[in-house]
Motif scaffolding. Structure first.
Motif, PDB file in Angstrom:
ATOM      1  N   LEU A   1       1.605  -9.379 -51.692  1.00 35.69           N
ATOM      2  CA  LEU A   1       1.987  -8.087 -52.256  1.00 35.69           C
ATOM      3  C   LEU A   1       3.204  -7.531 -51.512  1.00 35.69           C
ATOM      4  O   LEU A   1       3.303  -7.652 -50.283  1.00 35.69           O
ATOM      5  N   PRO A   2       4.142  -6.907 -52.224  1.00 32.21           N
ATOM      6  CA  PRO A   2       5.367  -6.405 -51.594  1.00 32.21           C
ATOM      7  C   PRO A   2       5.109  -5.133 -50.789  1.00 32.21           C
ATOM      8  O   PRO A   2       4.079  -4.464 -50.958  1.00 32.21           O
ATOM      9  N   GLN A   3       6.065  -4.780 -49.961  1.00 38.97           N
ATOM     10  CA  GLN A   3       5.974  -3.557 -49.166  1.00 38.97           C
ATOM     11  C   GLN A   3       5.751  -2.330 -50.048  1.00 38.97           C
ATOM     12  O   GLN A   3       5.017  -1.403 -49.681  1.00 38.97           O
ATOM     13  N   SER A   4       6.328  -2.322 -51.235  1.00 42.33           N
ATOM     14  CA  SER A   4       6.207  -1.163 -52.128  1.00 42.33           C
ATOM     15  C   SER A   4       4.761  -0.877 -52.520  1.00 42.33           C
ATOM     16  O   SER A   4       4.420   0.261 -52.847  1.00 42.33           O
ATOM     17  N   PHE A   5       3.898  -1.884 -52.488  1.00 42.86           N
ATOM     18  CA  PHE A   5       2.486  -1.685 -52.830  1.00 42.86           C
ATOM     19  C   PHE A   5       1.837  -0.655 -51.909  1.00 42.86           C
ATOM     20  O   PHE A   5       0.950   0.091 -52.328  1.00 42.86           O
ATOM     21  N   TYR A   6       2.281  -0.599 -50.665  1.00 45.02           N
ATOM     22  CA  TYR A   6       1.650   0.265 -49.667  1.00 45.02           C
ATOM     23  C   TYR A   6       2.170   1.700 -49.713  1.00 45.02           C
ATOM     24  O   TYR A   6       1.634   2.569 -49.028  1.00 45.02           O
ATOM     25  N   ASN A   7       3.174   1.930 -50.529  1.00 39.86           N
ATOM     26  CA  ASN A   7       3.778   3.265 -50.612  1.00 39.86           C
ATOM     27  C   ASN A   7       3.037   4.145 -51.613  1.00 39.86           C
ATOM     28  O   ASN A   7       3.561   4.517 -52.663  1.00 39.86           O
ATOM     29  N   GLN A   8       1.809   4.454 -51.306  1.00 35.97           N
ATOM     30  CA  GLN A   8       0.994   5.349 -52.127  1.00 35.97           C
ATOM     31  C   GLN A   8       0.047   6.095 -51.191  1.00 35.97           C
ATOM     32  O   GLN A   8      -0.071   5.756 -50.022  1.00 35.97           O
ATOM     33  N   SER A   9      -0.606   7.104 -51.703  1.00 36.53           N
ATOM     34  CA  SER A   9      -1.489   7.898 -50.843  1.00 36.53           C
ATOM     35  C   SER A   9      -2.612   7.027 -50.291  1.00 36.53           C
ATOM     36  O   SER A   9      -2.997   6.013 -50.887  1.00 36.53           O
ATOM     37  N   THR A  10      -3.157   7.440 -49.156  1.00 33.32           N
ATOM     38  CA  THR A  10      -4.201   6.650 -48.493  1.00 33.32           C
ATOM     39  C   THR A  10      -5.411   6.420 -49.389  1.00 33.32           C
ATOM     40  O   THR A  10      -5.926   5.301 -49.478  1.00 33.32           O
ATOM     41  N   LEU A  11      -5.888   7.460 -50.054  1.00 31.01           N
ATOM     42  CA  LEU A  11      -7.082   7.301 -50.882  1.00 31.01           C
ATOM     43  C   LEU A  11      -6.801   6.466 -52.131  1.00 31.01           C
ATOM     44  O   LEU A  11      -7.666   5.716 -52.592  1.00 31.01           O
ATOM     45  N   ASP A  12      -5.592   6.559 -52.675  1.00 33.34           N
ATOM     46  CA  ASP A  12      -5.221   5.685 -53.789  1.00 33.34           C
ATOM     47  C   ASP A  12      -5.155   4.234 -53.312  1.00 33.34           C
ATOM     48  O   ASP A  12      -5.635   3.320 -53.990  1.00 33.34           O
ATOM     49  N   LEU A  13      -4.553   4.029 -52.135  1.00 34.89           N
ATOM     50  CA  LEU A  13      -4.443   2.671 -51.594  1.00 34.89           C
ATOM     51  C   LEU A  13      -5.823   2.081 -51.332  1.00 34.89           C
ATOM     52  O   LEU A  13      -6.069   0.904 -51.615  1.00 34.89           O
ATOM     53  N   ALA A  14      -6.727   2.903 -50.808  1.00 36.06           N
ATOM     54  CA  ALA A  14      -8.083   2.415 -50.529  1.00 36.06           C
ATOM     55  C   ALA A  14      -8.739   1.862 -51.795  1.00 36.06           C
ATOM     56  O   ALA A  14      -9.509   0.891 -51.733  1.00 36.06           O
ATOM     57  N   GLN A  15      -8.433   2.462 -52.932  1.00 33.14           N
ATOM     58  CA  GLN A  15      -8.993   1.980 -54.197  1.00 33.14           C
ATOM     59  C   GLN A  15      -8.198   0.799 -54.753  1.00 33.14           C
ATOM     60  O   GLN A  15      -8.777  -0.161 -55.271  1.00 33.14           O
TER      61      GLN A  15
END
Length: 196
Positions: free
Chosen positions: A6-20
């Protein structure tokens, strides 16, 4: 099995969104023994400075928590009760947030996982907890500070998860009202989830 990191851009979201969004993705670790991997089936979000259960609560910056202040997508490993646990650094830089990976469903390197966890273990018990999955995949404190976008520890594109459930996080009873925040997410019905 072809793995697409997965690219670096995948991690550029809120923590709770990323957790899901991490649910269904593939956690991979390459070691001298071979490659081990599993679908992520359970996570917990930790919201740093305002979350009493988080290591970055009140912006505590120590040698252990320093990587939490880095950009999202870094590896944050720490020990609890002598077990190594693995987290994904999340949120914006300088805000110490993370997502704990609590359980995975094994898909690659299961014989290696058995060697590390014990030949007598049921497959479900190889990776159905944060300490167990680190032992099974060979994730150690040496992975601290690495990035999930490159070998030897990375997260690859996985499968779509249809039903996500949430609950309060586990094992943080001494964290005031934070113990009740519903920031644990898991794949409904998956047998590798640590606790139902």
């Amino acid at each position: 099995m072809k793995l697409h990191i997965l690219p670096q851009s995948f991690y550029n979201q809120s923590t709770l969104d990323l957790a899901q969004k991490l649910l269904g993705q593939i956690l991979v670790k390459e070691t001298a023994e071979g490659i081990t991997a599993g679908y992520i089936v359970e996570t917990e979000g930790y919201l740093g400075q305002k979350d009493q259960a988080a290591h970055g609560f009140k912006n505590r910056k120590t040698a252990r928590t320093e990587i939490l202040f880095a950009e999202a997508g870094h590896v944050y490993t720490h020990t609890m009760h002598r077990h190594c646990l693995v987290n994904v650094v999340s949120g914006e830089a300088d805000i110490p947030e993370s997502v704990l990976i609590r359980a995975v469903e094994p898909i690659l390197g299961i014989p290696i996982m058995r060697q590390r966890r014990g030949e007598d273990k049921k497959e479900r018990d190889l990776t159905n907890g944060p300490g167990k999955l680190c032992q099974a995949l060979g994730i150690t404190m040496d992975d601290y500070g690495k990035q999930f976008t490159q070998s030897p520890i990375y997260i690859a594109q996985g499968i779509m998860v249809e039903q996500i459930s949430c609950s309060p996080r586990i094992g943080i009873d001494n964290s005031g009202e934070a113990k009740d925040y519903p920031w644990r997410y898991y794949v409904e019905g998956n047998e590798y989830v640590s606790k139902r």
